[in-house]
Design a protein around this motif. Structure first.
Motif: not given
Lengths: 295, 327, 404
Positions: A105-106, A108-110, A112-113
């Motif tokens: 999940l982390l 994945f967020g990275l 996106l950023i």
């Protein structure tokens, strides 16, 4: 002209060759993923974004500093690797005690950023990156016209994959790495700095993605979205090969690239799907993947 | 493998175990009142969008929050149902309720196939397999004739519900969507509090122990997967009727990521968390679209912050505080 | 309870309706123009912010006011996604009181917006989208298709290349509404002129690597590879065709069916030279066009494409029609627009058919060789003027069925 299975040989060999080129990228990326997964037990969702970052670093080096392709081939992976080390030290390392899903999940967020930032500044249409002078032009192979640059991509990725495999399977450092993967506590007890090894592994894995990005820049447009669509296929490659298996990742990468090329000859509509169909079949027969072990 | 994800869920899920607790019912009543009044204050289409995504997130949460399975491919069910509903209503001329029903049935079937494959592995493997399978659906949506490729299926008539209620009126559409949402929410509520739900939680906490107690855990996991897929399909089919189109956006893997974020932000394993999360994310997207801030970056930052700082999510954190104060 | 609420809702709706009726001429006391297009993707250069600039130029020319009420211009990015385009236009009309939507490249998105504007009875001035379906089976009483369409492109480029001897065709088609229609329309014109179509391959929008598609085109043995795509896709496919030596053998040639000035600018004359293309506008044709284009260039640093010039022209005409009709009510203004001829720097004696098609002359152009070009943006040589009636379909041919 004669045909093979009713297909003109130009089309067959041509598509196979293109498949091999695609396979080179699959192999490089899934290799990086496999190395990271083996050591950290984290599926690096940001891999596609870091591949894109590699291409953008090369492009920025060229347009802002006039640094050419060959230097970019060295510098961009270093930049991406350093960025990876930073990510691992500051963010990822906080999650090792938790369920591995949080790592997914982390990252994945990275992803996106990183993608979002480049998208904001450069749009999605992509920037052109010229083919280096040395590799312009192409060879007429009789059955197809092979641009020199694409030939170079195949060679370069083969060399890198072989070297990585050798380093991990045949050198002392590689032996430590494999041991730490099996039993980190024990290896730590032998006086080896395991956290450092983890950081270095992550840095190396994403540097491979950065390298693939530089290799891809002259072929595809340098675009913020270039990684996000590729990465899912690479995930499927890793699942088919068996997660954590270095050799499995590399062989499956090339193999599936070729298979995709073959599908484009016989049934082009299915070429995007074939990898996933194979994944489903492999899971039915060997849930751990072709080269994986049940854990 | 000692993992905190379970510990977190155990205390946040406290209010969701056993009988529906008083605070839960109270919250439900407040939610209902807010939703009935909402279209008079807010733009109805916006609230309908929130409701569709809230149902989607609740369906997703059924799987991760109560069975411990992280699916990264739920867009396939959401978007797949949207396509089926849109096609059956537009081309076959079915009434909307039947179209949505068919969409839901399609997703349930798809869920059965995907689930059967995916539950052979756990954890990260499970996530990646669902992701890859859903990408297969994406490419099929891109290439099959009836899905219309990049154009999607457009100009889907809203039609008349049960042949009488004209859904082109935005208020009647709104209360229809609200009814669908409440239906889905109650189904989830009942499931979680049923014996079936208790077994799911047992599997989530300790699968080997559940097996040794004689439960056929694969069977339970598959049923949970199918139910979750069907409800995600219900949400997707309804969305197709509301917006009168089904497009690739609904089946993209980014959609699977979005629903993970909604659930994570609101609180995994809480009943109301996904609703709050969905409302926040949809509001944020709407609000940011008008500003010059890059939406994916903000969403990504929230994602990272959730993972690093408050893994219980908003409702989870509140429930945890509330729980400590109670005797 | 719910029944009472529903009744309340009905009352509220009635109240809103009567309020609107009382307000009279200009709804919301402002004419709001919404420029909806691709601002970050592969069509950003051919429309994008440039279209918004062109619209603002039209607004400035009438002094920013119409019938004593101010004119406002808003813009948004639809990211080439039909759902985003549809939702945005719905919100613009329902919530923000937008009266007219302009541009909307990407036929798929335009078809979605056409549905919304038809339902809400608002004017839709299409520049970027190409598909002739917008004035065919998907026509709307308030939809106007301005700069060009797939049929005009097919008539221009398709016929010209067959006449030059390019008899057998293979299409490389963008896989959505626009590509399909351009392929269909061009194939019809090719066959009409005595050519044949040997095959086609569909590539997704925004494809990064066309090599395997180009290989299929190559092994088809067709004389002409028709590129039924646009913007970034056209640029990439032309570049990769030259990378794979497709045109070097001399047996096959590329036909870009939709090429904008911005594409030629991005490709450079070295690569783009001698391409034959059809356009609805070229800046360097007469004094009036030059004068307007120079003004545009002063604001954006680029010469306008036909989409951007068309955005200006259509908004100008729209504002004139409001002036003449004395209201900004969609159907009334639409009727007025169709009554009046279009006469401005973009079109001379342009007429608007009942299906919303603005009929004006189109131009067949050839891209100059680097040696022929006298300076920046000197790219085209106009080789033929295609009369509007020949370029565009008649109402009967279009297949548009409007009520009444």
């Amino acid at each position: 002209m004669s045909t093979i299975f009713g297909i003109p040989p130009q089309a067959l060999f041509g598509q196979l060759l293109l498949g091999l080129i695609n396979g080179s990228f699959y192999a490089l990326l899934s290799l990086g993923l496999a190395v990271i997964f083996g050591m950290l037990n984290v599926i690096n969702f940001a891999h596609g974004a870091l591949y894109m970052l590699g291409a953008f670093v090369a492009w920025l080096l060229l347009t802002t500093a006039g640094v050419g392709y060959w230097w970019a081939l060295l510098l961009a992976p270093l930049v991406v690797g350093a960025f990876g080390v930073l990510l691992e030290k500051t963010l990822l390392s906080r999650l090792y005690k938790l369920d591995h899903l949080y790592g997914l999940l982390l990252t994945f967020g990275l992803a996106l950023i990183v993608e979002g930032i480049f998208r904001h500044f450069y749009g999605v249409s992509g920037q052109p990156y010229p083919i280096p002078d040395l590799l312009r032009g192409g060879q007429n192979l009789g059955f197809m016209f092979l641009p020199n640059y694409r030939g170079w991509v195949v060679v370069a990725s083969l060399v890198v994959c072989l070297a990585t495999w050798y380093a991990i399977e045949r050198t002392k450092l590689g032996a430590y790495l494999r041991a730490a993967t099996e039993n980190p506590v024990l290896v730590q007890a032998f006086g080896i700095n395991v956290p450092l090894m983890i950081t270095a592994t992550y840095g190396f894995g994403v540097a491979l993605a950065g390298l693939a990005g530089v290799l891809a820049a002259p072929i595809y447009q340098v675009s913020p979205l270039m990684g996000s669509n590729l990465i899912i296929v690479v995930f499927a490659v890793v699942v088919i090969g068996g997660m954590g298996s270095i050799l499995g990742a590399v062989l499956t990468g090339y193999g599936l690239g070729l298979l995709e090329g073959l599908t484009k000859v016989f049934y082009p509509e299915a070429s995007n799907i074939v990898v996933f169909v194979i994944m489903a079949v492999v899971l039915l027969i060997k849930p751990a993947g072709l080269f994986g072990r049940e854990r | 493998m000692a993992t905190e994800i379970h510990a977190v869920r155990r205390d946040t899920a406290a209010s969701a175990t056993g009988r529906p607790a008083m605070p839960g019912l109270l919250a439900l009543a407040v939610l209902l009142l807010v939703l009935i009044a909402a279209p008079y204050v807010l733009y109805p289409v916006f609230v309908m969008k929130v409701l569709c995504f809230a149902l989607f997130a609740c369906a997703f949460n059924l799987l991760i929050g109560f069975a411990g399975l992280l699916s990264f491919g739920h867009a396939a069910f959401f978007g797949g149902a949207a396509y089926i509903t849109a096609h059956t209503v537009k081309v076959w001329g079915l009434p909307p309720e039947l179209g949505i029903l068919l969409g839901t049935a399609f997703s349930a079937t798809l869920g059965l196939a995907f689930g059967a494959l995916a539950i052979r592995r756990q954890g990260i493997y499970f996530a990646m397999i669902t992701l890859a399978l859903s990408q297969m659906v994406f490419f099929m949506a891109l290439q099959l004739k009836f899905t219309g490729g990049e154009d999607g299926i457009q100009a889907v008539p809203r039609g008349h519900l049960f042949g009488v209620i004209d859904l082109s009126q935005s208020m009647s559409m709104y209360y229809t969507v609200l009814a669908v949402f409440l239906f889905g929410f109650v189904v989830i509520w009942r499931t979680v509090h049923s014996p079936f739900g208790q077994v799911l939680k047992a599997i989530r906490e300790n699968e080997p122990r559940a097996i040794s107690l004689g439960y056929r855990t694969d069977h339970y996991k598959l049923m949970a997967f199918v139910l979750s897929a069907a409800l995600a399909g219900l949400a997707g089919g309804t969305k197709a009727i509301v917006f009168q189109l089904a497009t690739l956006t609904d089946v993209q893997w980014q959609m699977s990521g979005a629903v993970v974020l909604m659930t994570l932000l609101g609180g995994i394993g809480t009943l109301f968390g996904p609703v709050v999360g969905a409302a926040l994310v949809v509001t944020l997207e709407n609000y940011l679209a008008a500003s010059n801030l890059p939406v994916p970056v903000v969403i990504g930052v929230i994602f990272v912050a959730c993972v690093l700082l408050f893994r219980r999510g908003i409702v989870g954190e509140i429930a945890a505080r509330f729980g400590e104060k109670r005797p | 309870m719910i029944a009472r609420l529903l009744a309340g809702a009905a009352l509220a709706a009635l109240a809103v309706g009567s309020a609107q009726a009382q307000q009279g001429k200009i709804s919301g006391d402002v004419v709001k123009i919404g420029v909806l297009n691709d601002r970050s993707g592969l069509y950003a250069d051919l429309g994008g912010e440039g279209s918004a600039v062109a619209v603002r130029m039209a607004v400035e020319e009438v002094g920013g006011k119409i019938l004593g009420k101010p004119i406002e211009v808003v813009s948004a990015d639809h990211q080439n996604k039909p759902d985003i385009g549809s939702n945005l236009s719905r919100e613009w009309i329902d919530r923000d009181g937008v009266d007219v939507i302009v541009d909307v490249p990407n036929s798929g998105v335009a078809l979605a917006v056409q549905e919304v504007t038809r339902e809400k009875k608002k004017i839709f001035l299409m520049q970027g989208p190409a598909t002739s379906r917008l004035t065919g089976d998907a026509c709307s009483p308030t939809g106007f298709h301005w700069a060009y369409d797939t049929r005009a492109l097919a008539v221009g480029t398709g016929q010209a290349i067959v006449k030059e001897g390019g008899k057998s065709w293979f299409f490389l088609t963008a896989d959505y509404a626009f590509g399909h229609q351009l392929e269909t329309d061009t194939a019809a014109q090719v066959k009409k002129a005595g050519g044949t179509v040997v095959g086609a391959v569909r590539a997704p929008l925004n494809t990064a690597d066309f090599s395997s598609f180009l290989l299929q085109a190559q092994s088809s043995g067709a004389q002409v590879i028709g590129l039924a795509n646009a913007g970034g896709d056209t640029i990439t496919s032309i570049k990769q065709a030259s990378e794979f030596g497709l045109t070097q053998s001399g047996q096959q040639k590329l036909a870009g069916l939709l090429i904008f000035l911005s594409d030629v600018h991005a490709l450079g004359l070295q690569v783009a030279q001698d391409l034959v293309l059809t356009t609805g506008f070229y800046w360097d044709m007469d004094d009036e066009k030059r004068a307007w284009s120079e003004k545009y260039k002063a604001k954006t640093g680029k010469m306008p494409t036909m989409v951007q010039a068309g955005s200006y022209s259509s908004v100008k005409h729209y504002l004139k029609a409001i002036e003449a009709a004395g209201t900004d009510d969609g159907p009334t203004v639409a009727a007025k627009m169709k009554e009046m001829p279009v006469n401005d720097m973009f079109a001379k004696n342009g007429k608007i058919l009942p299906n919303g098609r603005m009929v004006h002359d189109m131009y067949l152009a050839r891209v100059k060789k680097p040696s022929e070009s006298k300076g920046p943006w000197d790219y085209y040589e106009i080789i033929r003027t295609i009369p509007g009636d020949e370029a565009f379909a008649t109402l009967a041919e279009s297949g548009c069925k409007l009520p009444g």
